[in-house]
Design a protein around this motif. Sequence first.
Motif, short mmCIF file in Angstrom:
data_model
loop_
_atom_site.label_atom_id
_atom_site.label_comp_id
_atom_site.label_asym_id
_atom_site.label_seq_id
_atom_site.Cartn_x
_atom_site.Cartn_y
_atom_site.Cartn_z
N ALA A 193 0.80 -1.30 -0.04
CA ALA A 193 -0.04 0.06 -0.10
C ALA A 193 1.00 1.33 -0.08
O ALA A 193 0.68 2.23 -0.53
CB ALA A 193 -0.94 0.09 1.13
N TRP A 194 1.98 1.26 0.77
CA TRP A 194 2.81 2.39 0.77
C TRP A 194 3.53 2.63 -0.53
O TRP A 194 3.52 3.59 -0.87
CB TRP A 194 3.84 2.02 1.87
CG TRP A 194 4.67 3.42 2.21
CD1 TRP A 194 4.51 4.27 3.04
CD2 TRP A 194 5.92 3.89 1.46
NE1 TRP A 194 5.47 5.30 3.12
CE2 TRP A 194 6.31 4.97 2.03
CE3 TRP A 194 6.85 3.27 0.43
CZ2 TRP A 194 7.59 5.62 1.72
CZ3 TRP A 194 7.98 3.73 0.12
CH2 TRP A 194 8.32 5.04 0.72
N LEU A 195 4.03 1.65 -1.02
CA LEU A 195 4.60 1.83 -2.41
C LEU A 195 3.66 2.08 -3.46
O LEU A 195 4.01 2.94 -4.30
CB LEU A 195 5.39 0.43 -3.13
CG LEU A 195 6.60 0.03 -1.99
CD1 LEU A 195 6.87 -1.37 -2.76
CD2 LEU A 195 7.65 1.05 -2.33
N ASN A 196 2.36 1.69 -3.23
CA ASN A 196 1.29 2.03 -4.22
C ASN A 196 1.08 3.84 -4.22
O ASN A 196 0.93 4.39 -5.26
CB ASN A 196 -0.12 1.29 -4.09
CG ASN A 196 -0.89 1.50 -5.12
OD1 ASN A 196 -0.96 0.88 -6.30
ND2 ASN A 196 -2.07 2.48 -4.87
N ASP A 197 1.09 4.05 -2.85
CA ASP A 197 0.72 5.61 -2.68
C ASP A 197 1.75 6.05 -3.15
O ASP A 197 1.60 7.44 -3.96
CB ASP A 197 0.78 5.69 -1.21
CG ASP A 197 -0.70 5.12 -0.55
OD1 ASP A 197 -1.55 5.01 -1.41
OD2 ASP A 197 -0.87 5.34 0.58
N ALA A 198 3.01 5.90 -2.83
CA ALA A 198 4.29 6.55 -3.45
C ALA A 198 4.30 6.64 -5.09
O ALA A 198 4.84 7.57 -5.35
CB ALA A 198 5.69 5.72 -2.99
N ALA A 199 3.88 5.34 -5.58
CA ALA A 199 3.80 5.53 -7.19
C ALA A 199 2.82 6.28 -7.61
O ALA A 199 2.90 7.12 -8.66
CB ALA A 199 3.65 3.99 -7.66
N ILE A 236 2.82 13.93 -9.87
CA ILE A 236 3.97 15.03 -10.26
C ILE A 236 4.37 14.84 -11.68
O ILE A 236 4.63 16.02 -12.07
CB ILE A 236 5.01 14.59 -9.30
CG1 ILE A 236 4.93 14.87 -7.70
CG2 ILE A 236 6.37 15.44 -9.55
CD1 ILE A 236 5.93 14.27 -6.61
N GLU A 237 4.75 13.73 -12.25
CA GLU A 237 5.06 13.65 -13.66
C GLU A 237 3.91 14.20 -14.58
O GLU A 237 4.47 14.85 -15.57
CB GLU A 237 5.40 12.32 -14.04
CG GLU A 237 6.45 11.47 -13.50
CD GLU A 237 7.93 12.59 -14.01
OE1 GLU A 237 7.96 13.02 -14.87
OE2 GLU A 237 8.73 12.76 -13.18
#
Length: 81
Positions: free
Chosen positions: A31-37, A43-44
């Motif tokens: 979940a943390w990695l999904n949020d970061a992605a 941003i992109e």
Amino acid sequence: MAVKKLSIALDESVAENAASAAAASGLSLSAWLNDAAERAIRIEEGLAAVREWELEHGELTAEELAWADEVLASVTRPDES
């Protein structure tokens, strides 16, 4: 929501820091990695929109960029009152 399982490789220190950040946030690492992605994608997309706008209207001035920095700082920093 559909999910896609992936096998990924991270630098050891990145993996350890991500796991710690996930735990501190009360999230699973996935979940943390999904949020970061999701944040990185937003941003992109925002940067691409600015590039597109600048192609049509010209580059943002130093004053406009300074104003934007002030606005972003005011909404992203904790309330200091």
